[in-house]
Design an enzyme around this catalytic site. Sequence first.
Site, PDB file in Angstrom:
ATOM      1  N   SER A  92       2.722   7.409  -3.585  1.00  0.00           N
ATOM      2  CA  SER A  92       3.155   6.478  -2.848  1.00  0.00           C
ATOM      3  C   SER A  92       2.452   6.155  -1.514  1.00  0.00           C
ATOM      4  O   SER A  92       2.664   5.269  -0.900  1.00  0.00           O
ATOM      5  CB  SER A  92       4.683   6.943  -2.530  1.00  0.00           C
ATOM      6  N   LYS A 121       0.895   2.604  -0.915  1.00  0.00           N
ATOM      7  CA  LYS A 121       1.457   1.341  -0.388  1.00  0.00           C
ATOM      8  C   LYS A 121       1.424   1.210   1.203  1.00  0.00           C
ATOM      9  O   LYS A 121       1.044   0.186   1.495  1.00  0.00           O
ATOM     10  CB  LYS A 121       2.925   1.531  -0.735  1.00  0.00           C
TER      11      LYS A 121
END
Length: 74
Positions: free
Chosen positions: A56, A59
């Site tokens: 993640s 992002k």
Amino acid sequence: MNIDEILAAVPHLSTGPGGVVAVVKDGALLGQRAWGYADLDNRIPMTSKTQFPICSISKQMVCLAMESLLRGPT
């Protein structure tokens, strides 16, 4: 201070087992640095070819890049 001096200082800023950093401008690689181990147990060194599971974190990096582009060059 030149790029090589800056890149040489980066490993001292990280407490992890290793890492890789690069500086790219206009598509040209200006410098890179790899340090530490990709696999501590097997003592496999980190290289510029080491693949990272980015999960993640990508992002946040995309948002950072977009924000930088929106602000324009400083």
